[in-house]
Design a protein around this motif. Structure first.
Motif, PDB file in Angstrom:
ATOM      1  N   LEU A 435       0.865  -1.339   0.054  1.00  0.00           N
ATOM      2  CA  LEU A 435      -0.042  -0.031  -0.127  1.00  0.00           C
ATOM      3  C   LEU A 435       0.959   1.178  -0.032  1.00  0.00           C
ATOM      4  O   LEU A 435       2.148   1.125   0.379  1.00  0.00           O
ATOM      5  CB  LEU A 435      -0.808   0.126   1.231  1.00  0.00           C
ATOM      6  N   ASP A 436       0.079   2.492  -0.382  1.00  0.00           N
ATOM      7  CA  ASP A 436       0.835   3.673  -0.408  1.00  0.00           C
ATOM      8  C   ASP A 436       1.624   4.063   0.914  1.00  0.00           C
ATOM      9  O   ASP A 436       1.002   3.838   1.907  1.00  0.00           O
ATOM     10  CB  ASP A 436       0.171   5.016  -0.864  1.00  0.00           C
ATOM     11  N   HIS A 437       2.781   4.540   0.852  1.00  0.00           N
ATOM     12  CA  HIS A 437       3.229   5.254   2.229  1.00  0.00           C
ATOM     13  C   HIS A 437       2.529   6.401   2.443  1.00  0.00           C
ATOM     14  O   HIS A 437       2.432   7.293   1.722  1.00  0.00           O
ATOM     15  CB  HIS A 437       4.799   5.749   1.726  1.00  0.00           C
ATOM     16  N   GLY A 438       1.926   6.359   3.695  1.00  0.00           N
ATOM     17  CA  GLY A 438       1.203   7.455   4.077  1.00  0.00           C
ATOM     18  C   GLY A 438      -0.505   7.462   3.807  1.00  0.00           C
ATOM     19  O   GLY A 438      -1.115   8.155   4.134  1.00  0.00           O
ATOM     20  N   ALA A 439      -0.896   6.033   3.388  1.00  0.00           N
ATOM     21  CA  ALA A 439      -2.129   5.799   3.241  1.00  0.00           C
ATOM     22  C   ALA A 439      -2.799   5.644   4.765  1.00  0.00           C
ATOM     23  O   ALA A 439      -2.283   5.023   5.729  1.00  0.00           O
ATOM     24  CB  ALA A 439      -2.565   4.642   2.653  1.00  0.00           C
ATOM     25  N   ASN A 459       0.052   4.102   6.952  1.00  0.00           N
ATOM     26  CA  ASN A 459       1.064   3.036   6.410  1.00  0.00           C
ATOM     27  C   ASN A 459       2.343   3.755   6.498  1.00  0.00           C
ATOM     28  O   ASN A 459       2.611   4.810   5.630  1.00  0.00           O
ATOM     29  CB  ASN A 459       0.428   2.637   5.192  1.00  0.00           C
ATOM     30  N   ASN A 460       3.381   3.226   7.038  1.00  0.00           N
ATOM     31  CA  ASN A 460       4.698   4.124   7.234  1.00  0.00           C
ATOM     32  C   ASN A 460       5.843   2.954   6.662  1.00  0.00           C
ATOM     33  O   ASN A 460       6.183   2.086   7.493  1.00  0.00           O
ATOM     34  CB  ASN A 460       5.090   4.546   8.653  1.00  0.00           C
ATOM     35  N   ASP A 509       4.698  13.236  -0.052  1.00  0.00           N
ATOM     36  CA  ASP A 509       5.387  12.121   0.132  1.00  0.00           C
ATOM     37  C   ASP A 509       5.823  11.584   1.659  1.00  0.00           C
ATOM     38  O   ASP A 509       6.229  10.640   1.768  1.00  0.00           O
ATOM     39  CB  ASP A 509       6.847  12.160  -0.553  1.00  0.00           C
ATOM     40  N   ASP A 510       5.578  12.618   2.325  1.00  0.00           N
ATOM     41  CA  ASP A 510       6.211  12.530   3.877  1.00  0.00           C
ATOM     42  C   ASP A 510       5.012  12.564   4.950  1.00  0.00           C
ATOM     43  O   ASP A 510       5.368  13.013   5.912  1.00  0.00           O
ATOM     44  CB  ASP A 510       7.411  13.419   4.088  1.00  0.00           C
ATOM     45  N   LEU A 511       3.962  12.168   4.572  1.00  0.00           N
ATOM     46  CA  LEU A 511       2.773  12.496   5.580  1.00  0.00           C
ATOM     47  C   LEU A 511       3.128  11.635   6.772  1.00  0.00           C
ATOM     48  O   LEU A 511       2.962  12.254   7.932  1.00  0.00           O
ATOM     49  CB  LEU A 511       1.525  11.999   4.877  1.00  0.00           C
ATOM     50  N   PRO A 512       3.540  10.210   6.724  1.00  0.00           N
ATOM     51  CA  PRO A 512       4.105   9.691   8.224  1.00  0.00           C
ATOM     52  C   PRO A 512       4.861  10.657   9.058  1.00  0.00           C
ATOM     53  O   PRO A 512       4.694  10.761  10.039  1.00  0.00           O
ATOM     54  CB  PRO A 512       4.311   8.471   7.748  1.00  0.00           C
ATOM     55  N   GLU A 513       5.874  11.226   8.355  1.00  0.00           N
ATOM     56  CA  GLU A 513       6.838  11.884   9.143  1.00  0.00           C
ATOM     57  C   GLU A 513       6.396  13.185   9.474  1.00  0.00           C
ATOM     58  O   GLU A 513       6.738  13.524  10.660  1.00  0.00           O
ATOM     59  CB  GLU A 513       8.085  12.027   7.871  1.00  0.00           C
ATOM     60  N   GLN A 514       5.486  13.582   8.801  1.00  0.00           N
ATOM     61  CA  GLN A 514       4.922  14.997   9.079  1.00  0.00           C
ATOM     62  C   GLN A 514       4.132  14.841  10.291  1.00  0.00           C
ATOM     63  O   GLN A 514       3.843  15.555  11.186  1.00  0.00           O
ATOM     64  CB  GLN A 514       3.921  15.697   8.103  1.00  0.00           C
TER      65      GLN A 514
END
Lengths: 1319, 102
Positions: A435-439, A459-460, A509-514
């Protein structure tokens, strides 16, 4: 492979199945299990194992009898299955033998009975493959046991050293610990490689060789040795690569020590770093003797099997989950289901579209062990030659039925993967590399107890990829942080899968990081507080997105589902968290024999309660949901129904003399629940229900109705989310705990139902979505509405057209010797017979007759009369019957109970026998079966003598229950094995001849399609020569046939026969150069024809007679055939003939046909069949009823007879009604005897009684006629007064037909069947 | 199409029959099978999970309404004694105070 004999625990009978008239033992086959390895290791391979079903009728006396009489000792159980073996092997399995260095499977301690029940499934858990890691002369097998629950000494009290003997660093140990959870096992890559199946290796090798341009046949001498060597190296590297990415579910054990391990295994570099053969979580080990302790232990060997390899898959989302998100179901899931079923309805009647749909659905989803023969043939059928072939239609219809069911009950599939532990994730993160990184997802595991079990996560992928690249390489897995897995998802790592519902997709691209940064401010909070902060943050982010204030996310596949789960988990409305109850191990009482204690535990847990509790939850949710969703005009009625039901419950509860089944608040609190005040709330709602008609003001009335329905809904949902959710968890844990679900709570939950939920009651009926049968619904709420949407689309869908089988015979021309034909037919008919046995057993077992679950006693009197005793109760275990198979000194007394509620309990039997102490006893035995009672005329005999029937010293034979003797799975496996073996024995060069032989008969074409798909696929690549008739009537078209290639279109031509009957035949039209089409002639009924509208290039040659032509199809014309072209291709029907003749009823046709059959006028029979078929078709087109025959008085204006035919029929009907009662039948003695035999074979007691009664009448008639009271009836004797009514006649015909199908007999009755009157 | 006729799904064992049999033969517990992603509906159809949905004696709402209307029609018509506004207000208030609706 272990071959375990099936037995009946009650009677001790070793169960048999009949194959080709020969009885064979029923066996359970288990491959690659630890028990097999253990038996081999200890030279016990000759030990025979037995498996029997623990039903409600089995008790400990049965176990004792098996041990004492049959020498079969109970060893362990797995659910309803109990396993037995000889006393010596049983002792070694349960206790071991130190003198022979044999360890038991589980520790020989006080927990032994618990372990052999709680983990009884592990020793016989089968695998795809297995490997054994063995010691060498210089090094023993080394296993690192890790206790990840211990913060102080997870690796034991010794320092953890690397392969060079140096202490590992703290960071290294932390990194390793991150991977370990309940179920984890890390192995060196070579060990994992050993667990790859040979089939998978071959597949990888073939792919690698193909990529290198090398033939898969490595023995080919044409290949360069260098090229081959390099390709084989590449193949080996590909296998290594696969091994490094593989995660597999496993069982493992060592014969050195008691205990069995379960979990998921994968390759890890850590085994090499630490020079160990496996790294195992201590939680994987079940039933050990505590010799597995954290740290490194040394063993002689470690056995490991591989069960299921992790793969990314799809998981169906059903009512279990959907019930908790009714809004999303209504607004998001049902619209999707509606789109899907609209597509289904569109393809259902169109072979080409359905074929494409089938290929798309099956592509990539094939079971490797059971390739789909139809798929192979359909993919090859580029001309669509199989359009209308009944054998193909049946399979396609079965597929369609599955699709309708899927949409009616589930309708969506979401990605799923096998759970793995990883501590590198935050409590609100998962990692699924598919799955997408950040879904943003809702993740869940089944069974799903309440909305609290839906994880709201992101999803990270980077968190794993950066810290642990080895983990990110693994396929088919989802990594979970330990807190989330344990507290929300209730998931461990022994093969659990998580479904992932994708709600929102990232636009950055960096939603989990944000979001990690935003969560930084709560990092010091407890995990549950952090998780709640996260839930709130996601909720706000979604709201902001909806307002256009946050563009970092966008709606994904199911945004409403995820949003509803977020809302349902808001602390203000969130249901209570499911508290896991402490498991109480199964006990072993002092002085209790081990086998008795184990069997006691086995019986306690045999009946699984998950289904019942979970179903109750879904039913109650539907009812609660309806109270909120039902349209306003139905609300008052619903409230009165609910209120009346609660009033009834309160009344009933009051009558139970203090044994209240409504949980009190004190009791609820004691159990850890909230004080729900159930009684008080029910009292109020029932009071409002009584008074609502006294509220005059309509507005106030509406408010009261609505708000009290809300109250009732809340009450029901409180039960679902609180006590019942806890019950579900108790049911899940029940195998490992002697405390199962609370019966009182379950009773209360069932009592809360104020109406039936027909959806749940009818959802598993096998006939759903065949004919007019759909899943029924009885509630007005989103889940039922979704099913209703499917039902509506189903009712609109049309059926596939079908042609007679003879039209497909040319596909495989006759080319076989008589001997080949005989062998092929014998094989196919034997298979058909086996399939029929399976079908009969399956259908009978679906009826769930109570008498089928119990043993019966066959009693034979001195005068050789036989009767069957059923429903045998032996509560005090005193009856001497359970091994009976001989002449006895018993007396059986049969009396009549005039107050009996059914025929089957009308004649109770008592047994008089001498007990072990030498005392004569009389005990209740059971009941004489209704069939036996009727056969021996017990009613009048007992009445006549005014005393019981006494049977002295009978021969008695105990018989195992029907349900066990006729194990449908076993019968299905036998049929499949028979077909596989028989087909495999055909010499390769004779296969085509066998197919040719099979293709001659309708009954055996299906066998050919299923077992020779490769040959059929070759056949359908070209079209056989087609014969065209009647070309003499189309001179212009004949002139237009060019010498060479021409374009033709398959069309239909409607004309009228001399008898005045309209007939439509497939035909051929020549497409001229200017695009016009000229009808050339009709296609011979025995020739293949392609779907109407198909344009092809072909060579046509007119034959010398000038009346016929032959056509060889060359290729499909690629221009698209649109609907209009198809419509044009069908000639206009002759409309002016409609209603100009007489329209016969089905009853008239039936009488006419019977007369023709009686007179042996085959030609006339064929003509009537033709008319009858037309009437049936007209009926189905007019009414949409494709399943049933037209009513007897049905006629249709399009099916008419000209005056002379009408007169002919009138005379025949008149003759028929004079000579016989038209719809009745006069049976012969022989027919009745055969029918009786079939009924007996099927143990169809009810039918048997009726036949006996008819035979008695026939006997009576014969005696009266001949005056001879003792003579046997001649076989062909019949009497005009002894008749079968239409229903009975049909039943007899059907019984013969299914019997004949089973035996491959073709009779004239089959021809009559074509009339569709008797079908 | 003139030649359309009834076709029912084949009676031979198919993919789903083999799947349901494999569920019945599995050494895994029903809880394990569910956790491993097997569908609840398949487990019910296979008999691995049992249901207990005997609803004998319960009526659908339509049946309930029809019955009560029949019963009402068989009784002599009586004008109900309507509740006072105060009594109705009290009923509404008590309903709202009964249990918090989330």
């Amino acid at each position: 492979m272990l071959q375990i004999s099936r037995i009946d625990i009650k009677t001790g009978a070793e169960l048999k199945a009949t194959v080709g008239g020969v009885q064979q033992p029923q066996e359970k086959l288990v491959e690659n299990s630890y028990l097999e390895h253990w038996l081999k290791k200890h030279q016990l391979v000759d030990s025979q194992l037995y498996v029997g079903r623990i039903t409600q009728y089995v008790d400990d006396v049965d176990r004792q009898r098996l041990e004492e009489v049959d020498n079969k000792v109970f060893i362990f159980s797995n659910g309803e299955d109990a396993y037995f073996t000889d006393p010596d092997t049983a002792r070694l399995i349960t206790q071991g033998d130190p003198s022979r260095e044999i360890s038991p499977i589980y520790a020989d301690d006080r927990e032994s009975p618990h372990n052999f029940v709680a983990y009884g499934g592990l020793p016989l858990s089968d695998g795809k493959t297995y490997t054994v890691v063995s010691s060498t002369p210089t090094r023993r097998v080394q296993i690192l046991i890790v206790n990840s629950n211990s913060k102080e000494q997870p690796f034991g009290d010794q320092p953890l050293l690397d392969k060079d003997g140096r202490p590992t660093s703290r960071q290294q140990r932390v990194d390793l610990l991150k991977k370990i959870g309940d179920g984890t096992m890390l192995l060196p890559e070579p060990t994992i490689k050993d667990l790859i199946t040979p089939e998978k290796r071959e597949e990888i090798t073939a792919r690698a060789l193909e990529k290198a341009g090398v033939s898969a046949d490595i023995t080919s001498i044409t290949q360069e040795a260098d090229q081959l060597e390099s390709a084989l190296d590449a193949a080996e590297r590909a296998i290594d690569d696969y091994a490094s990415r593989l995660v597999t579910q496993f069982r493992a054990a060592t014969p050195d020590l008691p205990g069995v391990l379960k979990g998921t295994a994968t390759a890890s570099i850590w085994c090499d770093r630490l020079n160990v053969d496996a790294i195992v979580s201590i939680d994987d080990i079940k039933g050990d003797s505590e010799q597995f302790q954290p740290g490194i232990i040394e063993l002689d060997e470690l056995w490991i099997n591989s069960k299921e390899v992790a793969e990314y898959g799809q998981q169906a989302v059903g009512a279990q989950v959907k019930s908790f998100v009714p809004e999303a179901t209504l607004r998001e899931l049902t619209p999707q289901v509606e789109r899907q079923v609209a597509e289904l309805a569109e393809v259902a009647s169109d072979h080409i579209k359905l074929k494409q749909h089938y290929i798309k659905e099956k592509d990539g989803r094939q079971d490797v062990d059971r390739p789909d023969p139809l798929l192979k043939v359909l993919e090859a059928d580029r001309f669509n030659q199989l359009t209308g072939f009944s054998k193909v239609n049946k399979e396609l219809n079965r597929h369609l039925q599955g699709e309708w069911k899927f949409n009616a009950l589930q309708g969506i599939r979401v990605p799923s993967a096998i759970a793995q532990n990883h501590d590198g994730l935050e409590a609100w993160e998962v990692c699924n590399k598919q799955l997408d990184h950040g879904a943003i997802l809702s993740v869940y595991r089944s069974p799903f107890p309440s909305a609290t079990a839906a994880g709201i996560v992101i999803n990270n992928k980077n968190a794993i990829g950066e810290g642990d690249p080895e983990a990110l390489r693994k396929e088919g897995v989802i990594y979970l942080p330990p807190w989330l897995a344990e507290n929300v998802l209730i998931t461990d790592y022994d093969g659990d899968r998580n479904g992932c519902i994708e709600g929102y997709e990232p636009t950055v691209d960096d939603l989990p990081e944000q979001l990690r940064l935003e969560m930084k401010k709560v990092e010091n909070l407890e995990p549950e507080e952090q998780y709640e902060a996260w839930r709130s943050l996601v909720g706000k982010t979604i709201n902001a997105m909806e307002k256009g204030e946050d563009s970092r996310i966008a709606p994904g596949a199911y945004p409403l589902v995820v949003k509803e789960f977020i809302e349902k988990n808001d602390p203000k409305v969130r249901p209570p968290q499911i508290a896991k109850r402490e498991k109480v191990k199964h006990s072993w009482k002092q002085n209790e024999p081990r086998a008795e204690a184990t069997f006691r535990a086995a019986r306690a847990v045999a009946a699984d309660k998950i289904g019942e509790v979970s179903n109750l939850s879904m039913v109650l949710q539907a009812l609660a949901s309806e109270m909120l969703y039902t349209p306003e005009e139905k609300q008052a009625g619903l409230l009165k129904q609910v209120a009346g039901h609660y009033a009834g419950l309160l009344e009933k509860d009051k009558a139970e003399n203090g044994a209240s089944f409504i949980p009190t608040d004190d009791w609820l609190k004691e159990q850890g629940f909230q004080a729900y005040r159930f009684r008080e709330r029910m009292e109020w709602i029932s009071k409002v229900g009584r008074r609502i008609d006294k509220v005059r003001d309509p507005l106030a009335r509406r408010v009261l109705i609505k708000e009290n329905l809300q109250q009732a809904s809340a009450l029901v949902m409180d039960f679902v989310n609180g006590p019942n959710a806890a019950q579900l968890q108790a049911a899940v844990d029940s195998k490992k705990s002697q405390e199962g679900i609370n019966a009182l709570l379950h009773r209360f939950g069932k009592a809360l139902r104020h109406k039936p939920d027909l959806l749940r009651e009818t959802q598993k009926l096998p006939q759903n979505y065949t004919g007019n049968q759909t899943i029924l619904t009885s509630t007005e709420e989103p889940i039922a509405w979704s099913t209703e949407a499917v039902n509506e689309a189903y009712q609109d869908a049309q059926q596939l057209p079908e042609l007679p089988n003879k039209a497909f015979k040319d596909l495989v021309p006759k080319d076989c010797t008589p001997a080949q034909e005989s062998r092929a037919l014998k094989m196919a008919l034997a298979y058909n017979q086996l399939v029929n046995s399976w079908r009969v057993a399956k259908e009978r077992l679906q009826e769930r007759r109570p008498e089928d679950q119990q043993a019966t006693l066959l009693v034979t009197t001195k005068s050789n009369r036989q009767l069957v005793i059923h429903s045998i109760e032996d509560r005090d275990s005193v009856l001497p019957i359970w091994r009976a198979n001989e002449k006895t000194d018993w007396t059986i007394k049969v009396s009549k109970n005039v107050q009996a509620e059914s025929d089957s309990t009308q004649f109770p039997a008592q047994l008089v026998f001498t007990d072990k102490a030498g005392k004569e006893r009389t005990e209740e035995l059971g009941y004489v079966s209704a069939a036996s009672a009727a056969e021996h005329n017990l009613d009048s005999r007992i009445q006549h003598w005014h005393k019981p029937l006494v049977i002295e010293s009978p021969h008695a034979k105990i018989q195992p229950p029907y349900a066990q003797e006729n194990n449908a799975d076993e019968l299905m496996a036998i049929a499949s094995r028979y077909a596989e073996t028989a087909v495999a024995q055909i010499p390769e060069e004779e296969r085509a001849a066998y197919l040719s032989a099979l293709w001659r008969e309708s009954d055996t074409m299906g066998f050919g399609l299923k077992h020779f798909p490769d040959l059929l696929a070759e056949r359908v690549v070209t079209v056989p020569e087609i014969k065209i008739a009647g070309i003499q009537y189309q001179p212009e078209a004949v002139q237009a046939i060019p010498d060479g290639e021409c374009t033709v279109r398959f069309s239909e031509y409607t004309y009228q026969t001399k008898a005045g009957i309209k007939k439509t035949s497939p035909s051929i039209s020549i497409v001229t150069s200017d695009g016009d089409e000229m009808h050339l002639g009709t296609i011979d009924a025995r020739s293949i024809h392609l779907p109407i509208g198909t344009a092809v290039t072909a060579n046509i040659t007119a034959e010398s007679s000038g009346k016929t032509a032959v056509m060889q199809v060359l290729d499909v014309v690629t221009t698209e055939v649109n609907e209009a072209a198809i419509d044009e291709a069908v000639e206009e029907p002759i409309s002016d003939q409609e209603s100009s003749g007489y329209a016969p009823t089905r009853r008239e046709l039936l009488c006419w046909a019977e007369t023709a059959v009686r007179e042996g006028d085959e030609k006339k029979v064929s003509e009537i069949i033709e008319i009858g078929t037309g009437l049936k078709l007209a009926y189905s087109e007019a009414t949409g009823d494709r399943e049933n025959k037209p009513p007897l008085d049905y006629s249709h204006p399009s099916v008419v007879l000209n005056p002379s035919t009408h007169e002919e029929m009138r005379q025949a009907v008149s003759k028929s009604s004079q000579s016989a009662k038209s719809l009745e039948y006069i049976p012969t003695n022989k027919e009745l005897s055969q029918w009786m035999q079939i009924a007996e074979d099927r143990r169809d007691t009810e039918q048997g009684i009726k036949i006996i009664q008819i035979r008695a009448k026939l006997n009576q008639a014969y005696r009266e006629e001949t005056g001879n009271l003792f003579a046997d009836l001649p076989e062909d004797y019949s009497h005009p007064d002894v008749i079968l009514d239409e229903e009975q006649h049909q039943k007899m015909v059907r019984a013969f037909e299914s019997h004949e199908t089973a035996n491959g007999i073709e009779t004239t009755r089959k021809k009559v069947k074509q009339l569709e009157f008797f079908a | 199409m003139p030649y359309a006729r009834r076709t029912t799904p084949t009676t031979e064992p198919g993919e789903q029959d083999f799947h349901l049999a494999s569920l019945r033969q599995s050494s895994d517990t029903p809880a394990d099978l569910l956790a491993q992603g097997e569908s609840f509906e398949d487990l019910l159809a296979s008999g691995v999970l049992s249901d207990d949905l005997d609803s004998e004696g319960l009526e659908t709402t339509e049946e309930f309404i029809a019955r009560t209307e029949r019963e009402k029609a068989s009784q002599p018509a009586v004008e109900p004694e309507y509740l006072s506004d105060e009594e109705v207000d009290e009923m509404i208030a008590k309903t709202r105070a009964l249990w918090p609706i989330k």
